[in-house]
Scaffold this motif. Structure first.
Motif: not given
Ligand code: FES
Length: 584
Positions: A92, A128-129, A200-201, A207
């Protein structure tokens, strides 16, 4: 089940490669053995593909080689044969112009890689997204037994004694820096404090939303979504997934048996209760299109807009995914919603949602509230309609300033993202806190790829006056970690001549979230005049994948899949090479 190492017929699709008594079988087994696999692995046991989105260029998935090893352990232990394969990975923070442009390309890679190879079941490693929807979309078009392992969220960011969240605090720090309230040294320190671990975030951004979507759809083990990436229970989950996928092959528990209309309805309701990302809508529509479940934009109003907000996570709230896990995670939310959900929906565990979550306990009601005492009565995303968005637009009220959810203001129009960046900090820009900022040309075709530019940072002169939110409208997307009174996904987009293309400076626009309405207050005759004078923009790239995408991408209300990818082709390769198939 046959046990011959040189050929067998066991009903599994891998037997058509590894079970053959011919040159094709000799080649399939012989060349695969060059990796050191002994004869007995070709005895007819289920072959499990581990679809790995690892890449150094996707930092959120950087630990996936270890996760893949854990899955392999579980597959071997259960009597399967694990084979790992790489697919296009979508990072991303690094990819340009936007990962959304490549989501469909990655899904094609996943689909064709699964179908073309001797696989009986698949484990998708996602983080990731876009690595989540792309892999599920591809797998859905093949429809083998499939299970997902997400890589888990990072640990909470830590900056000067406070927890900070991916994206959400990065936007805040940037605004404070632009407003003159943060020094360059502090900004640099924050940059090094936000991503403290693998994963991930860790806000409820896209995500985390995707990881919760996976669990809500029943595509992973119960409770898996929130386990931090570095927690050993994440690795144990991967091991157990390896066990379970072998059983799923034996049970022939395919994706289409899990991805039912009921599962999609559950997922919309749960996403509203967790304050999930607006990107969820696009990805869920695309996945439903692949598996063949009818799902429309209006379903997100019908099932999502009246749900209570239960989870107190950024960007709508205060906490982060690590806290969500310690509080009990998604099973607690599901139990809270049990009177609304289809609790008898089947999941990859072979059990129902009810069975999976019956032991859930909430350990922190400041993180996960109850239905009786939610953080907000009606949450979720709201789908707007009106003459500015005949095919819909999206707003996330929980992330907006409540006073702006009912607003009438005059348009300040940016014809492109370049125009926006050129003029946004111009002291002479004719804009006030009551203006409605309108950005064109960031839709699926127009940009191309519908980037996350819809948040539009506020004009510097207004930030300096203390303004922190304004109504903003575009045909693009917004990061799931972002916030504000931001109207997104306007369809049809401006580049195909949607009404957004006709907006001019000074036009009055009315946003009325309670009545789900977005209205351009310009007489119809004037709009007709503008429509006649409008000319379509020239595509930014005229060859290769981008051309294919631009010619075939559908609008946001259809999930931005490409028209020829909708649906399934099943697990049979289109043709078989016959030259190697003479019996021996
Ligand atoms: Fe990868 Fe946020 S940048 S999940």
């Amino acid at each position: 089940m046959s046990t011959s190492s040189n050929g067998h017929s066991n009903g599994l699709r891998s037997a058509n490669w590894f079970g053959r008594h011919d040159l094709a079988g000799f080649a399939a087994r012989g060349w695969t053995k060059n990796q050191g696999y002994p004869d007995h692995l070709f005895d007819g046991r289920p072959v499990i593909g581990i679809c790995n989105t690892w890449s150094d260029l996707t930092p959120c998935n950087g630990h996936f080689r270890i996760i893949a090893e854990m899955v392999k352990r579980g597959v071997y232990e259960a009597g399967g044969f694990p084979v790992e394969f790489p697919v296009m990975s979508l990072g991303e923070t690094l990819m340009q112009p936007t990962t959304m442009l490549y989501r469909n390309l990655a899904s094609m890679d996943v689909e064709e890689s699964i179908r073309a190879n001797p696989l009986d079941g698949v484990v998708l490693l996602t983080g990731c997204d876009k690595t989540t929807p792309s892999t599920i979309m591809g797998a859905a078009s093949v429809d083998l037994p499939t299970i997902v392992v997400s890589g888990g969220p990072m640990l909470n960011g830590k900056y000067r004694g406070t927890d900070i969240g991916s994206g959400t605090d990065a936007y805040k720090f940037t605004e404070e820096m632009r407003a003159g309230n943060m020094s360059a040294a502090e900004y640099l320190e924050a940059e090094g404090s936000i991503s403290r671990s693998e994963g991930h975030c860790m806000t409820m951004g896209t995500a985390s939303t995707m990881a919760c979507m996976v669990e809500s759809l029943g595509l992973t083990l119960s409770g898996a979504a929130a386990i931090p990436a570095v927690d050993s229970r994440r690795k144990r989950t991967a091991h157990l997934v390896g066990n379970r996928i072998v059983e799923m092959v034996r049970e022939d528990l395919r994706l289409s048996k899990i991805l039912t209309r009921e599962a999609f309805e559950n997922t919309i309701m749960i996403n509203a209760a967790i304050g999930g990302s607006t990107n969820f809508i696009l990805h869920l529509l695309a996945i439903a299109g692949r598996i063949g479940v009818p799902l429309a934009l209006e379903d997100f109003n019908r099932f999502g807009s009246e749900q209570p907000l239960l989870v107190n996570l950024m960007p709508s709230g205060k906490y982060l995914m690590e806290d969500f896990y310690y509080a009990g995670g998604l099973p607690v939310v599901i139990q809270q919603l049990k009177d609304r959900l289809h609790m008898d929906a089947i999941t990859v565990t072979g059990k129902t949602v009810a069975e999976n979550t019956e032991d859930a306990v909430c350990y922190n009601d400041d993180v996960i509230a109850t239905v009786d005492k939610p953080w907000a009565e009606a949450s979720g995303t709201t789908i707007l309609y009106g003459n500015l968005c005949p095919d819909g637009a999206v707003i996330k009220p929980s992330a907006a300033t409540p006073e702006l959810l009912q607003h009438r203001g005059q348009a300040v129009v940016f014809e492109s993202i370049e125009d926006y960046y050129e003029r946004i900090d111009d002291p002479d820009l004719d804009v006030t806190a009551d203006s409605v900022m309108v950005l064109k040309g960031i839709g699926p075709r127009g940009f191309p790829g519908m980037p996350e530019e819809g948040k539009m940072g506020l004009p510097k002169k207004l930030l300096e006056q203390g303004v922190r939110d304004m109504v903003r409208i575009s045909d693009g997307r917004m990061s799931g970690t972002a916030y504000g009174a931001v109207v997104l996904h306007v369809a049809p987009e401006s580049a195909v001549g949607g009404p957004l293309a006709l907006v001019e400076d000074g036009d009055w626009i009315e946003l009325d979230v309670a009545n789900r309405r977005l209205h351009l207050d310009v007489p119809e005759e004037e709009l007709t005049r503008r429509r006649t004078a409008w000319t379509p923009p020239t595509p930014h790239q005229d060859r290769g994948y981008v051309r294919l995408y631009t010619e075939h991408v559908m609008q946001a209300n259809s999930g931005c899949d490409m028209d020829f990818l909708v649906g399934k082709s099943g697990a049979e390769p289109a043709r078989q090479q016959m030259g190697r198939k003479l019996k021996v």
